[in-house]
Scaffold this active site. Structure first.
Site, PDB file in Angstrom:
ATOM      1  CD  GLU A 178      -3.075  -0.588  -0.174  1.00 57.44           C
ATOM      2  OE1 GLU A 178      -2.766   0.443  -0.832  1.00 57.44           O
ATOM      3  OE2 GLU A 178      -3.977  -1.350  -0.128  1.00 57.44           O
TER       4      GLU A 178
ATOM      5  CG  HIS B  49      -4.432   0.310   5.650  1.00 55.24           C
ATOM      6  ND1 HIS B  49      -5.868   0.719   5.558  1.00 55.24           N
ATOM      7  CD2 HIS B  49      -4.136  -0.703   5.102  1.00 55.24           C
ATOM      8  CE1 HIS B  49      -6.202  -0.541   4.731  1.00 55.24           C
ATOM      9  NE2 HIS B  49      -5.362  -1.183   4.547  1.00 55.24           N
TER      10      HIS B  49
ATOM     11  CG  HIS C 277      -7.583  -4.880   6.812  1.00 53.72           C
ATOM     12  ND1 HIS C 277      -7.194  -5.898   6.214  1.00 53.72           N
ATOM     13  CD2 HIS C 277      -7.237  -3.923   6.127  1.00 53.72           C
ATOM     14  CE1 HIS C 277      -6.347  -5.674   5.128  1.00 53.72           C
ATOM     15  NE2 HIS C 277      -6.413  -4.096   4.928  1.00 53.72           N
TER      16      HIS C 277
ATOM     17  CG  HIS D  22      -8.932  -2.485   1.690  1.00 56.23           C
ATOM     18  ND1 HIS D  22      -7.954  -1.923   0.796  1.00 56.23           N
ATOM     19  CD2 HIS D  22      -8.362  -2.944   2.709  1.00 56.23           C
ATOM     20  CE1 HIS D  22      -6.920  -2.155   1.148  1.00 56.23           C
ATOM     21  NE2 HIS D  22      -6.860  -2.487   2.414  1.00 56.23           N
TER      22      HIS D  22
HETATM   23 ZN   LIG Z   1      -5.264  -3.077   3.799  1.00 54.13          ZN
END
Ligand SMILES: [Zn+2]
Length: 218
Positions: A77, A96, A98, A160
């Site tokens: 990413e 980031h 999830h 996502h």
């Molecule tokens: Zn991700």
């Protein structure tokens, strides 16, 4: 000013924290922070178990996309992180995750409303949904930058997860924690009736007050 070694330590510590707190499973999720003594940012390597890594294993990616230092490949990413740093000089770190409740909103394509005082204080806006694009793609980076705008603190990536930004790693982490908590309480409250967000002027008041109260000027 933080040295790149200190930034490496902070990034690794935050990566371990998101794993240990259940905000990601396995090696998903990623953390980055600007290395103020270099023309780039420190980011977690791709697909590596955070527990087995050392600060030296973090990767430094330049603002020209080239890897400056690192024996591993940077997180897949990285384009998303790079695009945010280029667009937002105020952002010093990006987390980031999830996390399940925020990701539930991301899957439903529903923004998370400002329903808690701490959402207003720490984030100050509803958490919008970035249109879907493939993970790691330049399109996703472009959409995320557009959705975050000039001042956004958090955004949901469709199907996502969540991205949180801040001046420091600690702030970006806090944005993710508060977003996840807001999403969790939002889903529970929704079972009891419709969700009512705080009024816009209250959100503004709380956000401004919090900035003055406990945080450095940004
Ligand atoms: Zn991700």
């Amino acid at each position: 000013m933080l040295s790149s070694l200190e930034v490496r330590r902070q990034v690794l510590e935050a990566a371990r924290e998101i794993y240990n707190s259940g905000m990601v499973i396995g090696t998903w999720g990623n953390v980055s922070a600007r290395a103020t003594d270099l023309k780039g940012f420190v980011i977690t390597p791709s697909g590596m178990d955070y527990e087995s890594l050392n600060p030296e294993d973090m990767v430094i990616v330049g603002y020209d996309k080239q890897v400056i230092e690192g024996r591993y490949r940077p997180s897949s990413e990285s384009p998303l992180h790079l695009a945010i740093y280029l667009a937002r000089p105020d952002v010093g770190a990006i987390v980031h995750v999830h996390s399940p409740f925020a990701t539930a909103f991301a899957v439903a394509g529903v923004p998370i409303p400002v329903i808690l005082e701490e959402t207003a204080q720490v984030i100050g806006h509803e958490i919008p949904v970035v249109p879907y694009a493939l993970t790691g793609s330049r399109k996703l980076a472009e959409y995320a930058v557009k959705t975050l705008g000039e001042t956004g603190r958090a955004a949901l990536l469709s199907h996502h997860g969540l991205i949180g930004v801040g001046a420091s790693v600690a702030q970006a982490l806090r944005v993710c924690y508060v977003t996840e908590q807001t999403a969790q309480i939002g889903i529970y409250a929704r079972m009891l009736g419709p969700l009512k967000g705080l009024a816009e002027d209250q959100v503004k008041l709380l956000h401004e007050g919090f900035k003055k109260y406990g945080q450095k000027k940004q």
